[in-house]
Scaffold this motif. Structure first.
Motif: not given
Length: 123
Positions: A65-73, A99-116
């Motif tokens: 799955x695509x973890x963030x929106x963007x274009x495959x480079x 990927x070239x991110x179209x919405x970099x702010x989406x990274x903030x909604x992903x898990x950090x290493x400890x949480x993952x």
């Protein structure tokens, strides 16, 4: 450069508006020996959460799955030629696509290493 994780067991390493995506150690452990990867086309755009590829192992097939929106480079042609890289080096040589991110702010909604790590241990 920060690495974030999804609950679908992808990792994304981002620097600015560029990111590299692959599957986690937990994912490759669960899949077993990876025998085939279906990578997306360069230039194709995906929304966060869309299926961008497939990984097949001797045990199962799983969507990537695509973890963030963007274009495959770029896609990892070495992985296409040698899918076992997803097992032997999932966080480096076994990356799937860039990927070239179209919405970099989406990274903030992903898990950090400890949480993952906690999530993966419980799943």
């Amino acid at each position: 450069m920060s690495i974030k994780y999804t609950k679908d067991h992808e990792w994304v390493s981002a620097e600015g508006s560029a990111a590299t995506v692959g599957i986690t150690v937990h994912a490759q452990d669960a899949l077993g020996d990876v025998v085939f990867v279906d990578l997306p086309e360069v230039g194709k755009t995906f929304a966060q959460g869309e299926v961008a590829g497939v990984v097949e192992s001797v045990k199962a097939a799983a969507d990537v799955f695509m973890p963030v929106s963007g274009e495959i480079t770029e896609v990892n042609e070495a992985l296409r030629a040698d899918p076992s890289l997803a097992n032997t080096d999932p966080l480096a040589a076994g990356w799937f696509f860039k990927v070239k991110l179209s919405e970099p702010a989406q990274l903030d909604g992903l898990l950090d290493a400890a949480t993952y790590d906690k999530f993966a241990a419980e799943s």
